[in-house]
Scaffold this active site. Structure first.
Site, PDB file in Angstrom:
ATOM      1  N   SER A 174       0.795  -1.230   0.000  1.00 49.53           N
ATOM      2  CA  SER A 174       0.000   0.000   0.000  1.00 49.53           C
ATOM      3  C   SER A 174       0.826   1.278   0.000  1.00 49.53           C
ATOM      4  O   SER A 174       0.340   2.323  -0.414  1.00 49.53           O
ATOM      5  CB  SER A 174      -0.948  -0.007   1.191  1.00 49.53           C
ATOM      6  N   HIS A 229      -5.442  -4.023  -1.909  1.00 50.05           N
ATOM      7  CA  HIS A 229      -5.254  -2.975  -2.929  1.00 50.05           C
ATOM      8  C   HIS A 229      -5.261  -3.548  -4.343  1.00 50.05           C
ATOM      9  O   HIS A 229      -4.990  -2.821  -5.298  1.00 50.05           O
ATOM     10  CB  HIS A 229      -3.935  -2.227  -2.695  1.00 50.05           C
ATOM     11  N   LYS A 240     -12.419  -0.680  -0.585  1.00 51.40           N
ATOM     12  CA  LYS A 240     -11.591   0.094  -1.517  1.00 51.40           C
ATOM     13  C   LYS A 240     -12.231   0.041  -2.914  1.00 51.40           C
ATOM     14  O   LYS A 240     -13.258   0.676  -3.121  1.00 51.40           O
ATOM     15  CB  LYS A 240     -10.154  -0.427  -1.485  1.00 51.40           C
TER      16      LYS A 240
END
Ligand code: PLP
Length: 393
Positions: free
Chosen positions: A181, A209, A240
């Site tokens: 990240s 991610h 996300k």
């Protein structure tokens, strides 16, 4: 009591003296490419709304329909009342999407990581963890009773040495972020899988991610390398790219999921995510699969901003994803630039030690598919103006 408060005051004071005291911002609008932060409109370039779905009208409409049929929540945990058919649908959708047999939803990827580390290991086992892994992996490993060995970032030689050294442990669990990240780089999964086979190790990949971002159709790092079958435990988030609401999941073989249902304490001893949040996941996944252009736009935006910042003279850490670490190195200069960008209407996140290693302070920019060219040019011109004024470029 006063000693307790004195100790707290002392530590807060220390944070303030070190310029590390965090102020909480108040969002006065929906999270989108532009949002109202602390009463002012800001261009959002520091959040993980990768696919720009956090305020998507179609998804919001679907959520409105779901609340009428499934209500606000289950008022108990999944081992008591069970889960709604909607939860089960999302688990099956996620399993299919990531190329796994089944999946189990958790209230967050943080909890999913804690479950992965604690449910499958005991004191006879070793967890081998990349030094740049996310805090939830670090804490999950700490909460387990296994020994923990941290290896240098993506260093497969060092990992092999440790695997060799710990051959006598009952199990060796290798755990790594799929996409890191802070740096935006991708785990060298083919080499890791080869080592796992050689040393009979379990592979855990945290794709928080990566799900919805990396690999064909955004199917994640295992799909990127065509290694879906070789990852034993795949962790992902719904906070996300996939909707930006909340929730996490673990995908894997059927036995892995059944076992987690029996033994995963972060699954058993907490309430179930509300149907509205699950609806966001279902609709986001559907939207991503029906509109591949969204993903193309995200990557196009990432390339445009990365090359624009490089041309201005900023050093960009070699990221392989839409995470763009703009290296400032010096903590004070980094915090100052972050604050100035904010004042000029651009929200980005500065990161300094101890979140990142000493001397690697950076502004982390994260792109969204929803950013327009105008948005990105607005950001570039602020970076240019402030970079020159501060002697950074
Ligand atoms: C790599 C990684 N894993 C896990 C998490 C936790 O995700 P969640 O917000 O779903 O708890 C994050 C969130 O920042 C992350 O970056």
């Amino acid at each position: 009591m006063s000693e307790f408060l004195d100790l707290i005051d002392e530590q807060i004071e220390q944070l303030k003296n070190d310029n590390k005291y965090a102020e909480r911002k108040i969002l006065g609008s929906a999270q989108d490419t532009w949002a109202e932060l602390d009463g002012k409109k800001k261009l959002i370039l520091g959040c993980t709304n990768y696919l720009g779905l956090a305020n998507d009208p179609d998804i919001k409409q679907y959520v409105k329909e779901i609340i009428d049929s499934f209500g606000c929540g289950t008022s108990s945990g999944p081992r008591i009342i069970g889960v709604t058919s909607l939860h089960r649908q999302l688990e099956q959708d996620l399993a299919k999407f990531t190329g796994q047999e089944d999946a189990l939803l958790f209230n967050s990827a943080f909890l999913a990581n804690v479950a992965a580390m604690t449910a499958f290991t005991g004191k006879e086992d070793i967890i081998l963890s990349d030094e740049l892994n996310h805090a939830s992996i670090v804490d999950g490993a700490r909460l387990s009773s296994a020994r923990v060995q941290v290896y240098p970032h993506c260093d497969m030689k060092a990992l092999e040495n440790y695997l060799h050294q710990y051959q006598d442990c009952r199990q060796r669990m290798i755990v790594s972020d799929g996409v890191f990240s802070m740096d935006g780089d991708i785990v060298p999964l083919p080499d890791m899988v080869e080592l796992a086979k050689k040393y009979h190790a379990v592979v855990v990949i945290d794709d928080a991610h990566a799900t919805g971002v990396v690999g064909p159709g955004g199917k994640g790092t295992p799909a990127l390398f065509n290694l879906e079958n070789e990852v034993d435990i795949l962790v992902g988030t719904l906070g996300k790219a996939i909707g930006g609401a909340a929730g996490g999941f673990i995908a894997g073989k059927q036995q892995v999921i059944d076992y987690l249902f029996q033994f995963g304490r972060p699954y058993r001893f907490t309430n179930t995510l509300p149907p509205t949040v699950i609806a966001v996941g279902i609709a986001s996944l559907r939207k991503l699969q029906e509109s591949p252009k969204i993903l193309e736009q995200l990557w196009e935006n990432a390339h445009y901003l990365k090359s624009g910042l490089s041309k201005l003279g900023y050093q960009i850490h070699p990221s392989q994803t839409p995470i763009v670490p703009v290296m400032i190195h010096d903590d004070t200069a980094c915090l100052k630039l972050g604050q100035q960008l904010y004042e000029e209407g651009v929200f980005v996140q500065p990161y300094i030690y101890p979140v990142v290693p000493r001397g690697t302070a950076r502004i982390r920019v994260i792109l969204s598919a929803a950013h327009t060219r105008e948005d990105l040019d607005y950001a570039l011109s602020a970076f240019e103006r402030l970079g020159r004024a501060n002697g950074l470029i």
